[in-house]
Write a protein that holds these residues in place. Sequence first.
Motif, PDB file in Angstrom:
ATOM      1  N   TRP A 203       0.845  -1.197   0.000  1.00 31.44           N
ATOM      2  CA  TRP A 203       0.000   0.000   0.000  1.00 31.44           C
ATOM      3  C   TRP A 203       0.879   1.245   0.000  1.00 31.44           C
ATOM      4  O   TRP A 203       0.657   2.195  -0.747  1.00 31.44           O
ATOM      5  CB  TRP A 203      -0.909  -0.010   1.237  1.00 31.44           C
ATOM      6  N   ALA A 204       1.903   1.240   0.850  1.00 30.13           N
ATOM      7  CA  ALA A 204       2.785   2.410   0.937  1.00 30.13           C
ATOM      8  C   ALA A 204       3.535   2.603  -0.381  1.00 30.13           C
ATOM      9  O   ALA A 204       3.707   3.730  -0.841  1.00 30.13           O
ATOM     10  CB  ALA A 204       3.764   2.234   2.083  1.00 30.13           C
ATOM     11  N   ARG A 205       3.951   1.474  -0.995  1.00 34.78           N
ATOM     12  CA  ARG A 205       4.703   1.617  -2.235  1.00 34.78           C
ATOM     13  C   ARG A 205       3.837   2.205  -3.343  1.00 34.78           C
ATOM     14  O   ARG A 205       4.281   3.029  -4.130  1.00 34.78           O
ATOM     15  CB  ARG A 205       5.256   0.260  -2.671  1.00 34.78           C
ATOM     16  N   TRP A 206       2.565   1.794  -3.390  1.00 38.70           N
ATOM     17  CA  TRP A 206       1.655   2.354  -4.400  1.00 38.70           C
ATOM     18  C   TRP A 206       1.407   3.827  -4.158  1.00 38.70           C
ATOM     19  O   TRP A 206       1.320   4.636  -5.062  1.00 38.70           O
ATOM     20  CB  TRP A 206       0.314   1.617  -4.338  1.00 38.70           C
ATOM     21  N   SER A 207       1.281   4.142  -2.895  1.00 34.43           N
ATOM     22  CA  SER A 207       0.897   5.500  -2.523  1.00 34.43           C
ATOM     23  C   SER A 207       2.023   6.506  -2.755  1.00 34.43           C
ATOM     24  O   SER A 207       1.770   7.667  -3.041  1.00 34.43           O
ATOM     25  CB  SER A 207       0.510   5.469  -1.046  1.00 34.43           C
ATOM     26  N   ARG A 208       3.262   6.031  -2.641  1.00 32.38           N
ATOM     27  CA  ARG A 208       4.387   6.978  -2.654  1.00 32.38           C
ATOM     28  C   ARG A 208       4.500   7.849  -3.897  1.00 32.38           C
ATOM     29  O   ARG A 208       4.584   9.071  -3.778  1.00 32.38           O
ATOM     30  CB  ARG A 208       5.703   6.238  -2.419  1.00 32.38           C
ATOM     31  N   PRO A 209       4.531   7.250  -5.115  1.00 33.13           N
ATOM     32  CA  PRO A 209       4.735   8.138  -6.268  1.00 33.13           C
ATOM     33  C   PRO A 209       3.611   9.159  -6.435  1.00 33.13           C
ATOM     34  O   PRO A 209       3.865  10.302  -6.829  1.00 33.13           O
ATOM     35  CB  PRO A 209       4.793   7.179  -7.463  1.00 33.13           C
ATOM     36  N   TRP A 210       2.387   8.771  -6.085  1.00 30.24           N
ATOM     37  CA  TRP A 210       1.259   9.716  -6.200  1.00 30.24           C
ATOM     38  C   TRP A 210       1.429  10.871  -5.231  1.00 30.24           C
ATOM     39  O   TRP A 210       1.251  12.037  -5.596  1.00 30.24           O
ATOM     40  CB  TRP A 210      -0.060   9.003  -5.912  1.00 30.24           C
ATOM     41  N   THR A 211       1.760  10.522  -4.010  1.00 28.16           N
ATOM     42  CA  THR A 211       1.974  11.560  -3.003  1.00 28.16           C
ATOM     43  C   THR A 211       3.077  12.503  -3.451  1.00 28.16           C
ATOM     44  O   THR A 211       2.948  13.727  -3.374  1.00 28.16           O
ATOM     45  CB  THR A 211       2.375  10.920  -1.662  1.00 28.16           C
ATOM     46  N   THR A 212       4.158  11.911  -3.947  1.00 33.41           N
ATOM     47  CA  THR A 212       5.294  12.731  -4.365  1.00 33.41           C
ATOM     48  C   THR A 212       4.901  13.654  -5.511  1.00 33.41           C
ATOM     49  O   THR A 212       5.270  14.831  -5.514  1.00 33.41           O
ATOM     50  CB  THR A 212       6.469  11.833  -4.772  1.00 33.41           C
ATOM     51  N   MET A 213       4.129  13.139  -6.467  1.00 32.37           N
ATOM     52  CA  MET A 213       3.749  14.007  -7.580  1.00 32.37           C
ATOM     53  C   MET A 213       2.845  15.157  -7.121  1.00 32.37           C
ATOM     54  O   MET A 213       3.016  16.297  -7.551  1.00 32.37           O
ATOM     55  CB  MET A 213       3.033  13.203  -8.677  1.00 32.37           C
ATOM     56  N   ALA A 214       1.908  14.843  -6.233  1.00 35.12           N
ATOM     57  CA  ALA A 214       1.049  15.922  -5.717  1.00 35.12           C
ATOM     58  C   ALA A 214       1.917  16.958  -5.017  1.00 35.12           C
ATOM     59  O   ALA A 214       1.739  18.173  -5.192  1.00 35.12           O
ATOM     60  CB  ALA A 214       0.023  15.356  -4.748  1.00 35.12           C
ATOM     61  N   TRP A 215       2.886  16.481  -4.259  1.00 29.58           N
ATOM     62  CA  TRP A 215       3.789  17.387  -3.536  1.00 29.58           C
ATOM     63  C   TRP A 215       4.594  18.239  -4.522  1.00 29.58           C
ATOM     64  O   TRP A 215       4.803  19.432  -4.293  1.00 29.58           O
ATOM     65  CB  TRP A 215       4.721  16.547  -2.650  1.00 29.58           C
ATOM     66  N   VAL A 216       5.024  17.627  -5.627  1.00 29.87           N
ATOM     67  CA  VAL A 216       5.797  18.370  -6.637  1.00 29.87           C
ATOM     68  C   VAL A 216       4.956  19.525  -7.186  1.00 29.87           C
ATOM     69  O   VAL A 216       5.413  20.676  -7.247  1.00 29.87           O
ATOM     70  CB  VAL A 216       6.237  17.433  -7.788  1.00 29.87           C
ATOM     71  N   PHE A 217       3.724  19.232  -7.548  1.00 29.95           N
ATOM     72  CA  PHE A 217       2.865  20.291  -8.088  1.00 29.95           C
ATOM     73  C   PHE A 217       2.612  21.382  -7.055  1.00 29.95           C
ATOM     74  O   PHE A 217       2.612  22.572  -7.368  1.00 29.95           O
ATOM     75  CB  PHE A 217       1.541  19.717  -8.583  1.00 29.95           C
ATOM     76  N   LEU A 218       2.402  20.956  -5.814  1.00 28.98           N
ATOM     77  CA  LEU A 218       2.155  21.938  -4.755  1.00 28.98           C
ATOM     78  C   LEU A 218       3.382  22.829  -4.574  1.00 28.98           C
ATOM     79  O   LEU A 218       3.271  24.052  -4.450  1.00 28.98           O
ATOM     80  CB  LEU A 218       1.828  21.184  -3.455  1.00 28.98           C
ATOM     81  N   THR A 219       4.562  22.202  -4.601  1.00 28.44           N
ATOM     82  CA  THR A 219       5.803  22.969  -4.454  1.00 28.44           C
ATOM     83  C   THR A 219       5.928  23.999  -5.568  1.00 28.44           C
ATOM     84  O   THR A 219       6.186  25.183  -5.323  1.00 28.44           O
ATOM     85  CB  THR A 219       7.021  22.024  -4.496  1.00 28.44           C
ATOM     86  N   ILE A 220       5.735  23.529  -6.815  1.00 30.93           N
ATOM     87  CA  ILE A 220       5.871  24.452  -7.948  1.00 30.93           C
ATOM     88  C   ILE A 220       4.803  25.538  -7.868  1.00 30.93           C
ATOM     89  O   ILE A 220       5.086  26.716  -8.070  1.00 30.93           O
ATOM     90  CB  ILE A 220       5.760  23.686  -9.287  1.00 30.93           C
ATOM     91  N   GLY A 221       3.576  25.126  -7.532  1.00 31.78           N
ATOM     92  CA  GLY A 221       2.484  26.102  -7.453  1.00 31.78           C
ATOM     93  C   GLY A 221       2.764  27.188  -6.429  1.00 31.78           C
ATOM     94  O   GLY A 221       2.593  28.370  -6.712  1.00 31.78           O
ATOM     95  N   ILE A 222       3.214  26.784  -5.259  1.00 33.59           N
ATOM     96  CA  ILE A 222       3.478  27.777  -4.206  1.00 33.59           C
ATOM     97  C   ILE A 222       4.646  28.670  -4.604  1.00 33.59           C
ATOM     98  O   ILE A 222       4.594  29.893  -4.441  1.00 33.59           O
ATOM     99  CB  ILE A 222       3.754  27.081  -2.860  1.00 33.59           C
ATOM    100  N   ALA A 223       5.702  28.050  -5.169  1.00 28.84           N
ATOM    101  CA  ALA A 223       6.874  28.843  -5.556  1.00 28.84           C
ATOM    102  C   ALA A 223       6.499  29.857  -6.630  1.00 28.84           C
ATOM    103  O   ALA A 223       6.907  31.024  -6.573  1.00 28.84           O
ATOM    104  CB  ALA A 223       7.989  27.923  -6.044  1.00 28.84           C
ATOM    105  N   LEU A 224       5.691  29.425  -7.612  1.00 30.13           N
ATOM    106  CA  LEU A 224       5.272  30.354  -8.665  1.00 30.13           C
ATOM    107  C   LEU A 224       4.454  31.498  -8.078  1.00 30.13           C
ATOM    108  O   LEU A 224       4.614  32.657  -8.465  1.00 30.13           O
ATOM    109  CB  LEU A 224       4.427  29.622  -9.708  1.00 30.13           C
ATOM    110  N   GLY A 225       3.579  31.156  -7.131  1.00 30.36           N
ATOM    111  CA  GLY A 225       2.754  32.179  -6.502  1.00 30.36           C
ATOM    112  C   GLY A 225       3.613  33.205  -5.784  1.00 30.36           C
ATOM    113  O   GLY A 225       3.380  34.411  -5.866  1.00 30.36           O
ATOM    114  N   SER A 226       4.623  32.698  -5.099  1.00 29.41           N
ATOM    115  CA  SER A 226       5.507  33.583  -4.349  1.00 29.41           C
ATOM    116  C   SER A 226       6.287  34.495  -5.297  1.00 29.41           C
ATOM    117  O   SER A 226       6.428  35.698  -5.068  1.00 29.41           O
ATOM    118  CB  SER A 226       6.452  32.722  -3.515  1.00 29.41           C
ATOM    119  N   TRP A 227       6.769  33.913  -6.389  1.00 25.93           N
ATOM    120  CA  TRP A 227       7.538  34.691  -7.358  1.00 25.93           C
ATOM    121  C   TRP A 227       6.659  35.753  -8.007  1.00 25.93           C
ATOM    122  O   TRP A 227       7.051  36.909  -8.182  1.00 25.93           O
ATOM    123  CB  TRP A 227       8.098  33.730  -8.407  1.00 25.93           C
ATOM    124  N   TRP A 228       5.424  35.356  -8.306  1.00 27.77           N
ATOM    125  CA  TRP A 228       4.464  36.274  -8.930  1.00 27.77           C
ATOM    126  C   TRP A 228       4.186  37.452  -7.993  1.00 27.77           C
ATOM    127  O   TRP A 228       4.236  38.615  -8.397  1.00 27.77           O
ATOM    128  CB  TRP A 228       3.195  35.491  -9.253  1.00 27.77           C
TER     129      TRP A 228
END
Lengths: 650, 175, 157
Positions: A203-228
């Motif tokens: 279960w954890a192995r399946w969940s990991r890449p999805w969690t990581t991808m959501a985190w990646v988008f959140l990171t980029i989204g927040i960083a872009l917002g801050s830069w903007w």
Amino acid sequence: MIPELGNFLLMLALVVTAIQSVMPMIGANRGNLPLMHLALMSGKLQFVIIFCSFGCLVASFILNDFSVLNVANNSNSALPLPYKIAASWGSHEGSMLLWLLMLAGWTFAVAINKKQLPIEFLSRILAVMGFVSFGFLLFIIFTSNPFERILPPLPDGSDLNPLLQDPGMVIHPPMLYMGYVGCVVPFAFAVAALLGGKLDSTWARWSRPWTTMAWVFLTIGIALGSWWAYYELGWGGWWFWDPVENASFMPWLCATALMHSLSVSEKRGGFKAWTVLLAILTFSLSLLGTFLVRSGVITSVHAFASDPSRGVFILLFLTIIVSASLLLYAVRAPRIGSGSSFEWISREGALLANNVLFLASTAAILLGTLYPLFLDALNLGKISVGPPYFDVVFVSLTAPAVFFMGIGPLAHWRKTEISFLLRRIRGMMLIALFGAVLLLLITPRWSPLVLLGLFLALWIIGSIVTTLVERVANIALKTRFSKLHALKKIPLGFWGMLTAHFGVAVFIVGITMVGAYESEKDYRMEIGDSAAIGKYTFVLDGFENKEGPNFNSTVGKFSVFSNKEFLVSLSPEKRFYHVQQMVMTEASIDTGITRDLYLSLGEPLNDGSWVVRIYYKPFVVWIWFGAFIMALGGIMAAFDRRFNLNKQIS
Amino acid sequence: MNKYLLPFIVFIFLAAFLAKGLYLDPQTIPSPLIGKKMPAANLPLLERGEAEFNVTQLIGQPFLLNVFASWCAPCLVEHPLLSNLAAMKVIDIYGLSYKDNRSNTIAWLEKNGNPYVSVGVDAEGDYAIDLGVYGVPETFLIDSDGVILFKQVGPLTQEVIIEEILERIEDLKSE
Amino acid sequence: MNKTICCCGFVSLFLFLTHAYADLDNIKANKMSDRISNLTNQLRCLVCQNQSLAESEAPLAIDLKRQVKNMVEQGRTDIEIRDYMVARYGEFILYEPPLNIKTVLLWWGPFLILIGMILMIRNIIAKNNSPNLKNRFSAFDILEAREKLERNNEGKK
């Protein structure tokens, strides 16, 4: 016709998601395969429907259909095309539809990965996601319909808010929403696992890449917002601890803790109850953020115009989802095994410490954001909680977390001897301390915070290098490969971890330097005047008038000299947007690796001179660089071969 | 008790506060001056321009102090209500012209009617800062001892006048 | 060799930062204007409530900034200036809420939560390491062993 079609498609999607949330759940409980397969079909179908519905909204904007209230309020025939498209998520209604589209997109992505997961588990996941979609569809259709008509149609629209007419608006919201909504996937995985009673390391192995991808988008989204915010608002700040920023930052912190906790659940089977709780909390915080932005309970720049019925609806929906999942957790969690044992000083220990600190800082932000509301609700008066609070509390909680981040990768699972660990970190500790002190000796003004920041950045880098060197040596020892060959054997996920940690170091250098050494000056300048800040001289050469598509602007022409040598010309603007009758400041920035020179026009004075604001921002780009490096690390980790079960089976 | 139930309990508390929050207004700020003495000032009088609008001399009877300006659109909205209140003759209303051009104020009052006993001029807005004014119009109710009883931020409404102001005046008179 | 790489890395980073610091040297602090900007950054504008006084261009914000400037020039202390603002506009104007009975949970809450979580972990670790469990295999270890066996078996086929 197009808006009616869009509206109809929303109704259709409501039916499909209703089926998606009920049938597969029944199927999974009874072992009925056709019902479970319904999940896959409806998961894909609802995406197609919602995608088309969103297309209808974009089409209404592009075609200038001012009989649609949403278009009339947020667009104008003179608005440039990219902003017309972006305007479709510029209002509360439109952005809700974007939210839903992203949710449908994640659902689709899960549904087409069917080979990876057992059908019973998958159908539960899709049912949970379907239920969330269903709730938001109800919300959109009954309180915030983006296709509402007005009669008679208006001749022209009242234009998009000029603050939003920026390339940032085109890319920031979709990214941020991808991340926000992506938190639903680990949530659905966790709830499905709780329902099925099967919480193991797969279960954890399946969940990991999805969690990581959501985190990646959140990171980029927040960083872009801050830069903007940095370049658009005109006062050079990059983070304001505004309630809405906090609303996006809390799920990010929680998702970061979740990623690390998942790695323990996968590799050691530990922390499972804790990991499940984090998955639930992450999505709950993302829903809470939606509530805060759209209900009007909190004052913020970003807040949408509020309507009490919307707040009531979201709160109700939030309460249903969160309390149902937390109750399910309370019932099922006691039966989850605790996994293998470990001691305080171990990799588990470091990761747990990191988790606890991240969660405490999430709690600090939540408390700071909602405390004024608590006091007001108890009739204890009104207070403000602003940057001074968050800076102090947040830094004192995350600095130790960063310290543990340096230790974690070097410690063994289960148990590490202190003497062994000390031997490994002694060298990097000395180098980091020595380096930080050396750097301080040459600074004009030193402060404990600068020492701390530089130490932590060097500490992380030291840890990365040590970890890498040891890993290579280990592989070389086991396989008898040469060290260079061993380097190639290191899995992508491991590189991803190192890269993301390096991003943190870069980020820390950025915030430390800009926090300690930035400077800001207001000058009153006439044509021909010059102003100096450090070794830089700014000369105002003159003004120009410029016609934009829906604005006209006064452009200040400045030449910048560095030690009397011409460096660059900057042209900050003061724009006047015709339709909204609004004045906007467009800053002009010379970006460099070690410093930004930031120039913005203030108000014109009666005697023909202007107030000019000049900022010197050392290392400010390192903040966003750091964030993007973190996101890159996340992408590398998510695409590690280990997670691609299709390939493993073949 | 089941420790796994803790997150749920915390959430229910949180949700209760959020529900309450939906019915609160985060923007209005209560004045710390309520229950305190009026700050003193000696301001120019609108008509003559001499320093004759002495706030301490107004004290003795309950009165209303209305902060307004000719450039302020919401002031125009509440103005008829003020005129009605003045016509009722239950309380004296004084005006404070906030960061306004003197001739503009006079013209505005001539056009829209003058409900004030007299008007003080606060051209720089300094006295308004002492009063904690942050958005015109604002209206203060002051008792006979010079203590501020109530403050309205933003335009007066019929409800505010009846429920907050007239009721308090009744109370003052019955004492 | 590793040590050489490490050293080179640090030296180049160091040189790079030294270069960057050369800029900083020239920018001197101005005590008075630093105090004013520090104060106005920590006071909330009451008109545009998302901005500090320093950021805001609202007329009231400009007036209040002028007041702050005057008071700093008159030699009043930061505490006096803050008190002056609070007396007129209430604690709402302070971005940094003072520590008092009302805000004690705000300031200490996060640290209390942290301590609570650490205590919980201590219990978990103690329970995991209690003597009767210490030598057992965890469910996970067994699972892992079984997976390995299966993989080996598959390999043989």
